[in-house]
Design a protein around this motif. Structure first.
Motif, PDB file in Angstrom:
ATOM      1  N   PRO A 237     -53.473   8.989  24.623  1.00 28.57           N
ATOM      2  CA  PRO A 237     -52.449   9.759  23.668  1.00 28.57           C
ATOM      3  C   PRO A 237     -51.151   9.744  24.467  1.00 28.57           C
ATOM      4  O   PRO A 237     -50.939   9.959  25.811  1.00 28.57           O
ATOM      5  CB  PRO A 237     -52.916  11.137  23.523  1.00 28.57           C
ATOM      6  CG  PRO A 237     -54.403  10.814  23.818  1.00 28.57           C
ATOM      7  CD  PRO A 237     -54.550   9.910  25.052  1.00 28.57           C
ATOM      8  N   ARG A 238     -49.892   9.462  23.692  1.00 33.62           N
ATOM      9  CA  ARG A 238     -48.492   9.561  24.190  1.00 33.62           C
ATOM     10  C   ARG A 238     -47.839  10.605  23.230  1.00 33.62           C
ATOM     11  O   ARG A 238     -47.787  10.215  21.771  1.00 33.62           O
ATOM     12  CB  ARG A 238     -47.859   8.220  24.335  1.00 33.62           C
ATOM     13  CG  ARG A 238     -46.386   8.449  24.785  1.00 33.62           C
ATOM     14  CD  ARG A 238     -45.857   6.932  25.423  1.00 33.62           C
ATOM     15  NE  ARG A 238     -44.389   7.191  25.894  1.00 33.62           N
ATOM     16  CZ  ARG A 238     -43.929   6.172  26.433  1.00 33.62           C
ATOM     17  NH1 ARG A 238     -44.482   5.308  26.753  1.00 33.62           N
ATOM     18  NH2 ARG A 238     -42.637   6.369  26.788  1.00 33.62           N
ATOM     19  N   GLY A 239     -46.928  11.348  23.557  1.00 31.88           N
ATOM     20  CA  GLY A 239     -46.251  12.141  22.763  1.00 31.88           C
ATOM     21  C   GLY A 239     -44.893  12.351  23.398  1.00 31.88           C
ATOM     22  O   GLY A 239     -44.271  11.449  24.321  1.00 31.88           O
ATOM     23  N   GLU A 240     -44.188  13.278  22.951  1.00 29.80           N
ATOM     24  CA  GLU A 240     -42.651  13.535  23.186  1.00 29.80           C
ATOM     25  C   GLU A 240     -42.768  13.943  24.597  1.00 29.80           C
ATOM     26  O   GLU A 240     -41.527  13.305  25.604  1.00 29.80           O
ATOM     27  CB  GLU A 240     -42.014  14.796  22.535  1.00 29.80           C
ATOM     28  CG  GLU A 240     -40.505  14.850  22.877  1.00 29.80           C
ATOM     29  CD  GLU A 240     -40.013  15.656  21.818  1.00 29.80           C
ATOM     30  OE1 GLU A 240     -38.783  16.337  22.073  1.00 29.80           O
ATOM     31  OE2 GLU A 240     -40.556  16.089  20.635  1.00 29.80           O
ATOM     32  N   LEU A 270     -42.332   5.619  18.926  1.00 34.09           N
ATOM     33  CA  LEU A 270     -41.643   6.988  19.362  1.00 34.09           C
ATOM     34  C   LEU A 270     -40.209   6.929  19.821  1.00 34.09           C
ATOM     35  O   LEU A 270     -39.421   8.046  19.254  1.00 34.09           O
ATOM     36  CB  LEU A 270     -42.706   7.805  20.280  1.00 34.09           C
ATOM     37  CG  LEU A 270     -44.111   8.059  19.858  1.00 34.09           C
ATOM     38  CD1 LEU A 270     -44.866   8.767  20.994  1.00 34.09           C
ATOM     39  CD2 LEU A 270     -44.149   8.799  18.459  1.00 34.09           C
ATOM     40  N   GLY A 271     -39.919   6.076  20.465  1.00 37.38           N
ATOM     41  CA  GLY A 271     -38.379   6.045  21.093  1.00 37.38           C
ATOM     42  C   GLY A 271     -38.441   6.774  22.172  1.00 37.38           C
ATOM     43  O   GLY A 271     -37.363   7.248  22.630  1.00 37.38           O
ATOM     44  N   THR A 272     -39.702   7.385  22.878  1.00 41.41           N
ATOM     45  CA  THR A 272     -39.359   8.281  24.009  1.00 41.41           C
ATOM     46  C   THR A 272     -39.617   7.414  25.241  1.00 41.41           C
ATOM     47  O   THR A 272     -39.991   6.201  25.234  1.00 41.41           O
ATOM     48  CB  THR A 272     -40.644   9.359  24.062  1.00 41.41           C
ATOM     49  OG1 THR A 272     -41.968   8.501  23.919  1.00 41.41           O
ATOM     50  CG2 THR A 272     -40.512  10.093  22.762  1.00 41.41           C
ATOM     51  N   SER A 273     -39.317   8.137  26.265  1.00 42.87           N
ATOM     52  CA  SER A 273     -39.203   7.373  27.757  1.00 42.87           C
ATOM     53  C   SER A 273     -40.113   8.195  28.654  1.00 42.87           C
ATOM     54  O   SER A 273     -40.155   9.402  28.736  1.00 42.87           O
ATOM     55  CB  SER A 273     -37.928   6.936  28.287  1.00 42.87           C
ATOM     56  OG  SER A 273     -37.064   6.206  27.373  1.00 42.87           O
ATOM     57  N   LEU A 274     -40.719   7.471  29.535  1.00 41.06           N
ATOM     58  CA  LEU A 274     -41.427   8.245  30.598  1.00 41.06           C
ATOM     59  C   LEU A 274     -40.480   8.506  31.796  1.00 41.06           C
ATOM     60  O   LEU A 274     -39.755   7.919  32.029  1.00 41.06           O
ATOM     61  CB  LEU A 274     -42.407   7.214  31.376  1.00 41.06           C
ATOM     62  CG  LEU A 274     -43.839   6.667  30.321  1.00 41.06           C
ATOM     63  CD1 LEU A 274     -44.618   5.655  31.461  1.00 41.06           C
ATOM     64  CD2 LEU A 274     -44.394   7.637  29.800  1.00 41.06           C
ATOM     65  N   THR A 275     -40.955   9.537  32.338  1.00 38.63           N
ATOM     66  CA  THR A 275     -40.028   9.988  33.504  1.00 38.63           C
ATOM     67  C   THR A 275     -40.341   9.401  34.794  1.00 38.63           C
ATOM     68  O   THR A 275     -41.300   8.459  34.808  1.00 38.63           O
ATOM     69  CB  THR A 275     -40.387  11.660  33.521  1.00 38.63           C
ATOM     70  OG1 THR A 275     -41.847  11.781  34.084  1.00 38.63           O
ATOM     71  CG2 THR A 275     -40.270  12.321  32.464  1.00 38.63           C
ATOM     72  N   ALA A 404     -39.931  15.632   9.600  1.00 38.88           N
ATOM     73  CA  ALA A 404     -39.179  15.976  10.723  1.00 38.88           C
ATOM     74  C   ALA A 404     -39.752  14.976  11.666  1.00 38.88           C
ATOM     75  O   ALA A 404     -40.927  14.464  11.640  1.00 38.88           O
ATOM     76  CB  ALA A 404     -39.709  17.345  11.281  1.00 38.88           C
ATOM     77  N   PRO A 405     -39.148  14.647  12.959  1.00 39.28           N
ATOM     78  CA  PRO A 405     -39.572  13.738  13.890  1.00 39.28           C
ATOM     79  C   PRO A 405     -41.017  14.162  14.689  1.00 39.28           C
ATOM     80  O   PRO A 405     -40.870  15.393  14.824  1.00 39.28           O
ATOM     81  CB  PRO A 405     -38.444  13.590  14.872  1.00 39.28           C
ATOM     82  CG  PRO A 405     -37.305  13.973  14.059  1.00 39.28           C
ATOM     83  CD  PRO A 405     -37.566  15.005  13.084  1.00 39.28           C
ATOM     84  N   ILE A 406     -41.670  13.353  14.795  1.00 37.79           N
ATOM     85  CA  ILE A 406     -43.018  13.697  15.498  1.00 37.79           C
ATOM     86  C   ILE A 406     -42.776  13.646  16.913  1.00 37.79           C
ATOM     87  O   ILE A 406     -43.519  14.235  17.793  1.00 37.79           O
ATOM     88  CB  ILE A 406     -44.043  12.777  15.160  1.00 37.79           C
ATOM     89  CG1 ILE A 406     -44.048  11.228  15.594  1.00 37.79           C
ATOM     90  CG2 ILE A 406     -44.659  12.755  13.886  1.00 37.79           C
ATOM     91  CD1 ILE A 406     -45.194  10.468  15.468  1.00 37.79           C
ATOM     92  N   ALA A 407     -41.595  13.152  17.367  1.00 42.32           N
ATOM     93  CA  ALA A 407     -41.122  13.252  18.822  1.00 42.32           C
ATOM     94  C   ALA A 407     -39.524  12.745  18.674  1.00 42.32           C
ATOM     95  O   ALA A 407     -39.162  11.842  17.896  1.00 42.32           O
ATOM     96  CB  ALA A 407     -41.664  12.151  19.695  1.00 42.32           C
ATOM     97  N   ARG A 408     -38.683  13.687  19.476  1.00 44.58           N
ATOM     98  CA  ARG A 408     -37.431  13.191  19.614  1.00 44.58           C
ATOM     99  C   ARG A 408     -37.059  11.968  20.302  1.00 44.58           C
ATOM    100  O   ARG A 408     -37.329  11.939  21.666  1.00 44.58           O
ATOM    101  CB  ARG A 408     -36.630  14.210  20.155  1.00 44.58           C
ATOM    102  CG  ARG A 408     -35.000  14.254  19.985  1.00 44.58           C
ATOM    103  CD  ARG A 408     -34.613  14.746  18.902  1.00 44.58           C
ATOM    104  NE  ARG A 408     -33.266  14.518  18.601  1.00 44.58           N
ATOM    105  CZ  ARG A 408     -32.508  15.098  17.695  1.00 44.58           C
ATOM    106  NH1 ARG A 408     -32.743  15.573  16.587  1.00 44.58           N
ATOM    107  NH2 ARG A 408     -31.114  14.829  17.556  1.00 44.58           N
ATOM    108  N   PRO A 409     -36.788  10.822  19.694  1.00 50.88           N
ATOM    109  CA  PRO A 409     -36.189   9.581  20.374  1.00 50.88           C
ATOM    110  C   PRO A 409     -35.105   9.685  21.558  1.00 50.88           C
ATOM    111  O   PRO A 409     -34.119  10.548  21.200  1.00 50.88           O
ATOM    112  CB  PRO A 409     -36.084   8.538  19.374  1.00 50.88           C
ATOM    113  CG  PRO A 409     -35.700   9.572  18.215  1.00 50.88           C
ATOM    114  CD  PRO A 409     -35.980  10.661  18.153  1.00 50.88           C
ATOM    115  N   ARG A 410     -35.200   9.058  22.418  1.00 51.73           N
ATOM    116  CA  ARG A 410     -34.072   9.084  23.334  1.00 51.73           C
ATOM    117  C   ARG A 410     -33.253   7.897  23.065  1.00 51.73           C
ATOM    118  O   ARG A 410     -32.236   7.921  23.907  1.00 51.73           O
ATOM    119  CB  ARG A 410     -34.633   8.818  24.801  1.00 51.73           C
ATOM    120  CG  ARG A 410     -35.326  10.283  25.346  1.00 51.73           C
ATOM    121  CD  ARG A 410     -36.027   9.767  26.915  1.00 51.73           C
ATOM    122  NE  ARG A 410     -35.108   9.722  27.908  1.00 51.73           N
ATOM    123  CZ  ARG A 410     -34.333  10.395  28.609  1.00 51.73           C
ATOM    124  NH1 ARG A 410     -34.578  11.764  28.329  1.00 51.73           N
ATOM    125  NH2 ARG A 410     -33.792   9.999  29.316  1.00 51.73           N
TER     126      ARG A 410
END
Length: 485
Positions: A237-240, A270-275, A404-410
């Motif tokens: 699983p990957r999310g925001e 998702l458009g998210t990035s790993l820290t 609504a976005p399921i995750a806010r893209p970076r």
């Protein structure tokens, strides 16, 4: 129902449906019941025959009836009550979703629907992975293609270098060495895009029955490709907030994966990035449980400097980096890359040659001329600005239809957004996408990307096309038909 051999249900009208008529039985059933509801032959609250009854008396498959009923539920004409069956839910049918208005085009879409990739369809490409040509800097690309066609006559013999056009590999090695990690041209293998790179890696490192980890949600074509190779797929699983690292560790101990595919930055969909911290922890698990990490890095040029890079942290010991030019130039050029260790690359080259010898030097020359041209950096900077504006605009207009976005893209080119609660268990994103295709809109629903069942209905929206009134009118109609708040 077949004329002449149908059985009339007590108190329920007979449908006249012909097997020889153009169009599927499902379409005919939906059209006929819709007309009966609209003419008030079937009134609100009327209980429909059970799936088994409908199928038995008409000599058709229960699967046909289920699909027809599901489509009528999606249209809002029927409702499904668990344990009780199907009932007529409303008399009016929104014009946009009327079966007669939608019957002219194909009924279903899936993750490999050609229209999602060809660019030739006239349907609005909301779910596609390419941008309008003018966003890429089409003059620079066309000039580069013309330049590449002036290939020296001495290069017209032979198949080209198995690793790919040397000048492009040298330039890539120099720029990646400056921006991310030390790299030599002999560690760069050019491919027909990122999907070809994934295929070569799977051919080289896996065998049927091996376990492969992916993010969940994941790039839909990759999921299909892994399954095609006969591998067992486990979704992490990957999310925001990133990957579920505890779940990953537990599954790695059980499943002993051969490799894992990861979008470190601007994950698709998702458009998210790993820290940085998550990337370090992921590398630690790869070392502990002895699996390869395939870093899908095709969106790197669209993100800010300083974002986490598995390849940079690892130095290509356990990481294989996949790149592509399709997001900053044009996907029609079909040029991707694999960066790997000196020990692994020769086997990847051998598999590339077994599968197709070499890649197109003309395409690779065109990419080389485009990315070394003076306007390229300005074009990429402009593209990043257009994508940022498009993301904000997309989030705003989707809010207007209750999404609504399921995750806010970076960053990047996608916003994945949807309705928080499905109005009924029979309603899903795939059914909405099928209706959208009939209405001339290509949608990419959550079912394309997820291994788990999604708790909500969502879609991946390409920000270049998602403020189109055609899309917004369609979504508003679907929302209204199902009473979504």
């Amino acid at each position: 129902m077949m004329q002449g051999d149908s059985v009339e249900q007590p108190g329920w009208p007979v449908l006249a449906i012909e097997r020889a008529r153009k169009g599927s039985l499902v379409d005919q059933i939906v059209d006929a019941i819709s007309a009966m509801v609209g003419s008030r032959e079937l009134r609100v609250g009327t209980k429909m025959p059970s799936v088994r009854q409908f199928a038995k008396c008409n000599g058709i498959s229960t699967f046909t009836v289920v699909e027809a009923y599901d489509r009528l539920v999606t249209l809002g004409l029927l409702s499904s009550r668990r344990g009780s069956g199907y009932f007529v839910a409303r008399q009016d049918l929104p014009a946009l979703l009327a079966p007669a208005a939608l019957a002219a085009s194909p009924a279903a879409v899936d993750a490999l629907t050609p229209e999602l990739y060809s660019g030739a369809s006239e349907a609005l490409p909301v779910g596609a992975g390419w941008l309008p040509p003018e966003w890429y800097g089409e003059d620079t690309i066309l000039d580069a293609v013309r330049h590449a066609m002036r290939i020296p006559s001495t290069r017209l013999r032979g198949y080209g270098h198995p690793l790919g056009f040397p000048s492009l590999r040298q330039y890539m090695a120099a720029t990646l060495s400056e921006d991310l990690f030390p790299l030599e041209a002999e560690q760069v293998l050019l491919t027909h895009g990122a999907t070809h790179a994934f295929d070569l890696i799977l051919r080289t490192l896996t065998r049927p029955g091996d376990t492969v980890f992916v993010e969940d949600p994941v790039y839909s074509n990759l999921l299909s490709l892994i399954r095609h190779h006969g591998c067992n797929v486990v979704g992490i699983p990957r999310g925001e907030q990133g990957l579920d690292m505890d779940y990953l560790a537990a599954q790695a101990k059980i499943a002993q994966p051969k490799l894992m595919f990861v979008n470190t930055v601007l994950q698709n969909p998702l458009g998210t990035s790993l820290t940085q911290a998550q990337a370090h922890r992921l590398l630690g698990f790869a070392e502990q449980f002895d699996f390869w990490l395939v870093e899908d890095d095709i969106y790197r040029e669209l993100t800010a400097r300083g974002e986490a890079s598995l390849a940079a942290m690892d130095g290509l010991r356990r990481v294989i980096r996949v790149g592509s030019f399709s997001k900053t130039l044009s996907p029609v050029l079909r040029v991707g890359s694999i960066c790997a260790s000196h020990s692994l690359l020769p086997e990847l080259v051998r598999v590339k040659m077994l599968a197709g010898l070499t890649t197109s030097e003309v395409n690779e020359r065109a990419v080389y001329h485009a990315i070394t041209a003076r306007p390229y950096k300005r074009t990429v900077d402009k593209l990043i600005g257009q994508l940022e504006a498009g993301r904000e605009r997309t989030i705003e207009v989707l809010r207007g239809v209750g999404m609504a976005p399921i995750a806010r893209p970076r960053g990047g080119m996608f916003v994945s957004a949807g309705w928080p609660d499905a109005p009924s268990p029979d309603w899903n994103g795939k059914l909405v996408a099928d209706l959208a295709l009939k209405a001339g809109i290509l949608l990419a629903p959550s079912e394309f990307f997820m291994l788990r069942e999604s708790p909500s209905i969502w879609f991946r929206f390409n920000v270049a096309y998602s403020d189109d009134p055609q899309l917004l009118n369609f979504l508003a109609t679907v929302r209204s038909a199902h009473g979504i708040s």
